[in-house]
Design a protein around this motif. Sequence first.
Motif, mmCIF file in Angstrom:
data_model
loop_
_atom_site.group_PDB
_atom_site.id
_atom_site.type_symbol
_atom_site.label_atom_id
_atom_site.label_comp_id
_atom_site.label_asym_id
_atom_site.label_seq_id
_atom_site.Cartn_x
_atom_site.Cartn_y
_atom_site.Cartn_z
ATOM 1 N N TYR A 81 0.831 -1.208 0.000
ATOM 2 C CA TYR A 81 0.000 0.000 0.000
ATOM 3 C C TYR A 81 0.863 1.255 0.000
ATOM 4 C CZ TYR A 81 -3.698 -3.164 1.568
ATOM 5 O OH TYR A 81 -4.612 -4.192 1.667
ATOM 6 N N ARG A 82 0.344 2.301 -0.604
ATOM 7 C CA ARG A 82 0.886 3.655 -0.485
ATOM 8 C C ARG A 82 -0.224 4.455 0.176
ATOM 9 N NH1 ARG A 82 1.675 4.873 -5.679
ATOM 10 N NH2 ARG A 82 3.516 3.555 -5.710
ATOM 11 N N GLU A 84 -3.403 4.582 2.043
ATOM 12 C CA GLU A 84 -4.473 3.589 2.114
ATOM 13 C C GLU A 84 -4.742 2.934 0.761
ATOM 14 O OE1 GLU A 84 -5.976 2.438 4.908
ATOM 15 O OE2 GLU A 84 -4.395 3.648 5.834
ATOM 16 N N ARG A 85 -4.004 3.334 -0.270
ATOM 17 C CA ARG A 85 -4.244 2.837 -1.627
ATOM 18 C C ARG A 85 -3.433 1.565 -1.889
ATOM 19 N NH1 ARG A 85 -2.312 5.201 -7.233
ATOM 20 N NH2 ARG A 85 -3.688 3.987 -8.560
ATOM 21 N N LEU A 86 -4.115 0.502 -2.302
ATOM 22 C CA LEU A 86 -3.469 -0.741 -2.693
ATOM 23 C C LEU A 86 -2.739 -0.512 -4.008
ATOM 24 C CD1 LEU A 86 -3.081 -3.821 -2.247
ATOM 25 C CD2 LEU A 86 -5.183 -4.131 -3.569
ATOM 26 N N VAL A 87 -1.410 -0.749 -4.049
ATOM 27 C CA VAL A 87 -0.646 -0.497 -5.257
ATOM 28 C C VAL A 87 -0.069 -1.762 -5.891
ATOM 29 C CG1 VAL A 87 -0.095 1.907 -4.696
ATOM 30 C CG2 VAL A 87 1.455 0.074 -3.957
ATOM 31 N N CYS A 88 -0.033 -2.863 -5.123
ATOM 32 C CA CYS A 88 0.571 -4.074 -5.676
ATOM 33 C C CYS A 88 0.090 -5.297 -4.903
ATOM 34 C CB CYS A 88 2.094 -3.975 -5.590
ATOM 35 S SG CYS A 88 2.964 -5.367 -6.328
ATOM 36 N N VAL A 89 -0.149 -6.378 -5.643
ATOM 37 C CA VAL A 89 -0.461 -7.675 -5.057
ATOM 38 C C VAL A 89 0.489 -8.684 -5.672
ATOM 39 C CG1 VAL A 89 -2.214 -9.466 -4.774
ATOM 40 C CG2 VAL A 89 -2.893 -7.069 -4.774
ATOM 41 N N GLU A 90 1.135 -9.458 -4.792
ATOM 42 C CA GLU A 90 2.061 -10.489 -5.272
ATOM 43 C C GLU A 90 1.642 -11.814 -4.684
ATOM 44 O OE1 GLU A 90 6.324 -8.784 -5.329
ATOM 45 O OE2 GLU A 90 5.314 -7.833 -3.634
#
Length: 90
Positions: A81-82, A84-90
């Motif tokens: 997250y950056r 509260e924004r989700l920026v990446c899922v691995e």
Amino acid sequence: AAVAQGPGGPHLRLESVQAAVDQAKCLAERLAGQPVPFARTPWFWSDQGPHKLQIAGLRDGADRTEIEPSPDPARLLVRSYRGERLVCVE
């Protein structure tokens, strides 16, 4: 991936088949007179022996990471997250 800052934000060099396809579609729209900004979420996958790595987004600049374990020791979910924004899922 190489990253350079430009006047409109960061410019990224993403060496993946999907990035090339997404960029080609954006260029085709522009050539057809329907210009739209290129704003696709990058995603990747890679088979590493018996394992598969899948990533959606880029975690550059992430300030928080959550790791979700799985009952299967060969699986793992990581969210970055950056703010509260989700920026990446691995």
